[in-house]
Design an enzyme around this catalytic site. Structure first.
Site: not given
Ligand SMILES: *Cc1c(COP(=O)(O)O)cnc(C)c1O
Length: 429
Positions: A144, A239, A267
């Site tokens: 994701y 990511d 995060k």
């Molecule tokens: C949470 C997450 C996102 C998206 O971040 P948001 O701040 O919710 O838009 C993208 N990539 C990864 C791996 C994530 O865990």
């Protein structure tokens, strides 16, 4: 446990917001029942509006690695508030956070701050396309990257074919520029690059997947992505929105010794306030406006409060190095879960990297989305509610990793293992 007030507040919320929430992951859709409405958090604990206390293993889905209301973050925020909350102009704190990111994340030479993980990945793939002059982005199913249109794409019928939209509102045209492969499948990756040597702008991936439960990379997988990206001139986008400052101070790239071209962060980097960031090779970052021509902007980007919380969090992590302790405590929890499941005779497997952990209700290791899809999610839902009744707040989906914070004590872990023993035994009844 009574949750009358929670119920009343959520009933009202359902009229005000779609599904009663501002993000679907918190709606408890995957475990059934109604979400709990919270009032405050402190250290490892959350307190709901009915006064119930829970040991928190979500940590706001990752950011709260220091626990809730950490004194350093709280003080930094108070100081920042007193100076004004947004100027839409440069501030020194932006340098402070950028310096910390560049110092701590091995591959990052230059960084741009944004407001969420989604913005970071969206901007990074635009940059990869702008830099290479190519269109196709490769992603892996079960990974994701936020709600970016071109990443809300599922695999087509044959492996390594063009993606298809997996949300209404994503056009087939958008999905066509995304290629979806199975995670941990080196052969599929080899084949794809051989078939499309000049078309791939970038490969975006979670170096440890957190968004289908915790799924570590198999030996050689990350190395292979690096090798192909280098050979074929594609941009490697790691990511690390979840893994950054989580699996190690320098993220998964430090843990596995792999150097991506671009890294996306979110995060933890905001310490509980809304921030995202993307950064990497200076020659690629130099293509971003106004240094270069790839457009990307943000009214609140580099916000004084968010940078204050981010700086306080990263500095505290640097000074206290909680990682060995986080690793040891999460390992204890993993072993406790395993023993409890064996005792209750409930088939499960665990996966863990540092302080990310998942108890899968499945009898074989989970390596990709096809494996994860075989989990007994109904049983996970029952386990989740049994744990809630015992004061433990786990992720409200089988497909989310749990997190431990530096505020979790050995006593919290012991209590959680005891709760798991009782909860798993209760599943048999
Ligand atoms: C949470 C997450 C996102 C998206 O971040 P948001 O701040 O919710 O838009 C993208 N990539 C990864 C791996 C994530 O865990």
């Amino acid at each position: 446990m009574s949750r009358t007030k929670s119920h009343e507040i959520f009933a009202r919320a359902k009229h005000l917001m779609p599904g009663g929430v501002n993000s679907p992951a918190r709606a408890f859709g995957a475990v059934g029942g109604e979400p709990i409405v919270f009032e405050r958090g402190e250290g490892a604990y959350l307190f709901d509006v009915d006064g119930n206390q829970y040991i928190d293993y979500i940590g706001s889905w990752g950011p709260m690695i220091l626990g809730h209301l950490h004194p350093a973050v709280r003080e930094a925020l108070h100081a920042a508030v007193d100076q004004g909350t947004s100027f839409g102009a440069p501030t020194e704190r932006e340098n402070g956070l950028a310096e910390l990111i560049i110092e701590l994340v091995p591959s990052v030479e230059q960084v741009r701050l944004v407001n969420s993980g989604t913005e970071a990945t969206m901007s990074a793939i635009r940059l990869a396309r702008g830099f290479t002059g190519r269109n196709k982005i490769v992603k892996f199913s079960g990974n994701y990257h936020g709600h970016v249109d071109s990443l809300l794409v599922a695999a087509g019928s044959a492996a390594a074919t063009l993606g298809v939209p997996n949300s209404p509102g994503v056009t087939p045209g958008t999905a066509e520029d995304t290629i979806v492969l199975p995670y941990n499948d080196i052969a599929a990756l080899d084949q794809l690059f051989e078939q499309h040597p000049d078309a791939i702008a970038g490969v975006i991936f979670e170096p440890v997947v957190g968004n289908m439960g915790c799924v570590p990379p198999m030996p050689g997988f990350l190395e292979k992505i690096r090798e192909h990206c280098t050979h074929y001139g594609a941009v490697m986008i790691m990511d690390e929105v979840m893994t950054g400052f989580r699996v190690a101070m320098g993220g998964a790239q430090q843990l596995y010794g792999i150097t991506p071209d671009l890294t996306t962060l979110g995060k933890i980097v905001g310490g509980g306030l809304p921030i995202g960031a993307y950064g990497g090779r200076a020659d690629i970052m130099g293509h971003i406006l106004p240094a270069g021509e790839v457009f990307q902007a943000g009214t609140l980007s580099g916000n004084p409060l968010a940078t204050a919380a981010g700086i306080a969090t990263l500095k505290t992590l640097k000074e206290t190095d909680p990682y060995p302790k986080l690793d040891a405590r999460t390992k204890t929890l993993e072993e406790g879960f395993k023993a409890a499941a064996a005792e209750a005779d409930v088939p499960t497997v665990t996966a863990r990297v540092g302080s990310m952990l998942t108890l899968f209700f499945h009898n074989e290791p989970v390596r990709c989305w096809d494996d994860a899809a075989k989990c007994d999610t109904a049983r996970y839902g029952k386990f989740f509610w049994e744990m809630i009744e015992r004061g433990v707040y786990l992720p409200c989906s089988q497909y989310e990793a749990l997190f431990i914070s530096a505020a979790h004590t050995d006593a919290d872990i012991t209590k959680t293992i005891e709760a798991a023993k009782q909860s798993l035994a209760a599943l048999k009844k």
